[in-house]
Design an enzyme around this catalytic site. Structure first.
Site, PDB file in Angstrom:
ATOM      1  N   ASP A 104       0.861  -1.172   0.000  1.00  0.00           N
ATOM      2  CA  ASP A 104       0.000   0.000   0.000  1.00  0.00           C
ATOM      3  C   ASP A 104       0.903   1.230   0.000  1.00  0.00           C
ATOM      4  O   ASP A 104       1.868   1.284   0.762  1.00  0.00           O
ATOM      5  CB  ASP A 104      -0.821  -0.026   1.300  1.00  0.00           C
ATOM      6  N   ASP A 126      -3.215   4.645  -2.351  1.00  0.00           N
ATOM      7  CA  ASP A 126      -4.218   5.234  -1.472  1.00  0.00           C
ATOM      8  C   ASP A 126      -4.772   6.546  -2.061  1.00  0.00           C
ATOM      9  O   ASP A 126      -3.990   7.379  -2.557  1.00  0.00           O
ATOM     10  CB  ASP A 126      -3.534   5.532  -0.120  1.00  0.00           C
ATOM     11  N   GLU A 168      -6.909   3.383  -5.217  1.00  0.00           N
ATOM     12  CA  GLU A 168      -8.117   3.635  -4.445  1.00  0.00           C
ATOM     13  C   GLU A 168      -8.643   4.993  -4.886  1.00  0.00           C
ATOM     14  O   GLU A 168      -7.904   5.983  -4.875  1.00  0.00           O
ATOM     15  CB  GLU A 168      -7.825   3.649  -2.944  1.00  0.00           C
ATOM     16  N   HIS A 218     -10.462  -2.750   4.992  1.00  0.00           N
ATOM     17  CA  HIS A 218     -10.238  -2.217   6.341  1.00  0.00           C
ATOM     18  C   HIS A 218     -11.021  -0.930   6.609  1.00  0.00           C
ATOM     19  O   HIS A 218     -10.941  -0.391   7.706  1.00  0.00           O
ATOM     20  CB  HIS A 218      -8.739  -1.960   6.526  1.00  0.00           C
ATOM     21  N   ASP A 219     -11.728  -0.420   5.603  1.00  0.00           N
ATOM     22  CA  ASP A 219     -12.527   0.794   5.801  1.00  0.00           C
ATOM     23  C   ASP A 219     -14.025   0.489   5.830  1.00  0.00           C
ATOM     24  O   ASP A 219     -14.846   1.409   5.850  1.00  0.00           O
ATOM     25  CB  ASP A 219     -12.281   1.789   4.654  1.00  0.00           C
TER      26      ASP A 219
END
Ligand code: NOJ
Length: 560
Positions: A97, A198, A252, A326-327
């Site tokens: 990431d 990200d 993302e 994870h969000d």
């Protein structure tokens, strides 16, 4: 995208909550190494690791203070290299990431810029003078409050779209862009195979930094989401790093429409391989507000995912397929059933997603149907976003029970509670006190218990992952939706020249009947049942009776 990637399913690891090898309550790299055989057994083709770089952990590692080092919390660079080697030996690729939109305010660049006042580094950040003693404009941070923070001893402010400890980088500065490319090259040369980028569509800001009169959303968004130089910047890194080093990229992207995705992922554009789009994650938001939840709008869910399938097929772009990360809350708690039909619904959700065209992502624990942790009070939550939302809503006078209802359903901590490996003390996650509470179901619902059952969720996932490797139709078949508005069933084909896969799923906990569509009846006949979540599912003729959350995949041939 390199064709070989299409056979691979990606498994997302949130290291902090995956497996703790040293008893400090925080998952680490050696913990991940100890689970590589488990991942190989599942059949994953790549692992995406959320950030493990040095970080003060204000936003769980999305606030990087040194892009070149692994945080001691997780281990050492040598541990990391051992992980890469161990994964590669098992034919598992590593996706790291990368947070390129902002750094931690503990990053050396930030300190040099604002404490040592070194002009070179000042240009790495977005700095603006105040207006009449106030912030430069009315943009708000995603984590609450203004997006600007005053620089000590100056009339200037720096921009932070997230926490004030996450300062946005100034991509207009060429030296910064070069620095970021050099850093990516460093990791690729250490063996990293891909990057998850990200909030990558926020990197280019409208340089006029205008006030935003938007009322119902976060002010500022329209001036930096898919900003003016986004495509230019991505093409630049692609030319320097992604293409020459054959790196897989998944961006993302916030609020990305399918049209944005076409521009970002069409191979001829040479920007990204795929993006994480969030449109289908909003089907249970009441009036667009994530913290006011409503029942899932199933028709909308099917419409959105179908639209993406058709559009990407038409344009040669590539989808990433995911239910959670994870969000997000855990999918079985969100779109399935936490209780009686947990296993059936977990398998049904897996089937409809994994049979679509694109690259599927499994979020740790999803492979054995792990539910939300069941936290009930604000004291059980750790996430900066949830805590800020709580505080902000309290200040607005909203009732405690209403606030908590939203947080319990939607908090990112639902996905961040530790992995439930077994029923022992510490549940196989840690011998110490976990950094965030274990989920309430851990002693019953865990990987070990599930793996013992031949009809468990894990073994079912294994079959799905295997099908992606062996069945060309899963990778390349054309998506054709077979019903329009069925209130409980999703039915689609993945069509090839002579054959097709037929996927049918009942999304709900009530029995239903589904009349096989004429379009299918006229053209196909079923030759084989490939997969089903009930052992005695029969091959349907003119209609199919579906039990609670029942799903099946059939192979069909075209009638002559
Ligand atoms: C998206 C990440 O997934 C999320 O966890 C993080 O808080 C924000 N980007 C900011 O980096």
């Amino acid at each position: 995208m390199n064709e070989e990637w299409k056979k691979r399913t990606v498994y997302q690891i949130y290291p902090k909550s995956f497996c703790d090898s040293d008893g400090d309550g925080i998952g680490d790299i050696r913990g991940i190494i100890s689970k590589l055989d488990y991942l190989q057994n599942l059949g994953v083709g790549a692992v995406w690791l959320t950030p493990m770089y040095c970080s003060p952990q204000v936003d769980n590692g999305y606030d990087i203070s040194d892009y070149y080092e692994i945080d001691k919390l997780f281990g050492s660079k040598n541990d990391f290299l051992e992980l890469v080697e161990g994964a590669h030996k098992r034919d598992i690729r590593i996706i790291m990431d990368l947070v390129l939109n902002h750094t931690s305010t503990d990053h050396m660049w930030f300190k040099k810029a604002f404490i040592e006042k070194d002009n070179k580094y000042r240009d790495y950040y977005i700095v603006k003078p105040g207006v009449n003693g106030k912030e430069p404009n009315n943009w708000k941070s995603f984590f609450g409050g203004s997006a600007w923070e005053k620089i000590e001893g100056e009339d200037n402010y720096y921009l932070h779209l997230f926490a004030k400890e996450q300062a946005d980088l100034n991509w207009e500065c060429e030296a910064l862009r070069d620095e970021l490319s050099d850093m990516m090259k460093y990791w690729v040369e250490l063996g990293v195979d891909g990057f998850r980028l990200d909030v990558i569509n926020l990197i280019s800001k409208d340089q006029a930094f205008p006030d935003d009169d938007t009322l119902n959303d976060i002010p500022g968004k329209k001036y930096y989401i898919n900003g003016p130089r986004l495509h230019e910047f991505l093409k630049e890194i692609n030319t320097k790093i992604f293409t020459p080093f054959d790196v897989l990229t998944v961006g993302e992207t916030m609020d990305a429409s399918v049209e944005d995705a076409v521009l970002l992922t069409s191979p001829q554009e040479k920007e990204l391989d795929m993006i994480f789009a969030m449109e289908h994650m909003q089907v249970d938001y009441k009036n667009g507000d994530r913290w006011s939840v409503q029942d899932t709008d199933f028709l909308k869910l099917k419409d959105i995912l179908s639209k993406w399938q058709y559009k990407m097929e038409e344009t040669g772009g590539w989808n990433s397929l995911f239910w959670s990360n994870h969000d997000q809350p855990r999918v079985v708690s969100r779109f399935g059933d936490n209780g009686k039909y947990r296993v059936e619904s977990a398998k049904m959700l897996a089937t409809v997603l994994h049979m679509l065209k694109g690259t599927p992502y499994i979020y740790q624990g999803e492979e054995f149907g792990m539910p939300n942790p069941g936290y009930e009070t604000i004291e059980e939550f750790e996430d900066i976003e949830s805590l800020n939302v709580y505080k902000e809503r309290k200040e607005r006078g909203i009732e405690e029970s209403t606030i908590m209802q939203g947080i319990c359903r939607q908090s990112r901590d639902n996905g961040r509670s530790p992995m439930q490996w077994n029923a022992s003390e510490g549940n196989g996650f840690s011998s110490g006190t976990p950094w965030i509470k274990m989920g309430r179901s851990a002693s019953l619902i865990n990987a070990e218990n599930d793996l013992k059952r031949e009809d468990g969720v894990f073994h079912y996932y294994k079959k799905l992952l295997e099908m992606r490797k062996t069945e060309e139709l899963v990778r390349e078949g054309k998506y054709v939706r077979l019903e329009e508005n069925d209130p409980s069933v999703w039915c689609y084909l993945r069509e090839g020249e002579k054959e097709a896969l037929l996927v049918i799923a009942n999304f709900f906990g009530e029995k239903t009947e589904f009349k096989m569509p004429k379009q299918w009846n006229d053209n196909y006949e079923i030759t084989e049942k490939l997969l089903a979540n009930y052992s005695d599912t029969e091959i349907p003729e003119s209609y199919m009776k579906l039990r609670e959350y029942e799903t099946a995949v059939f192979r069909c041939i075209k009638k002559r």
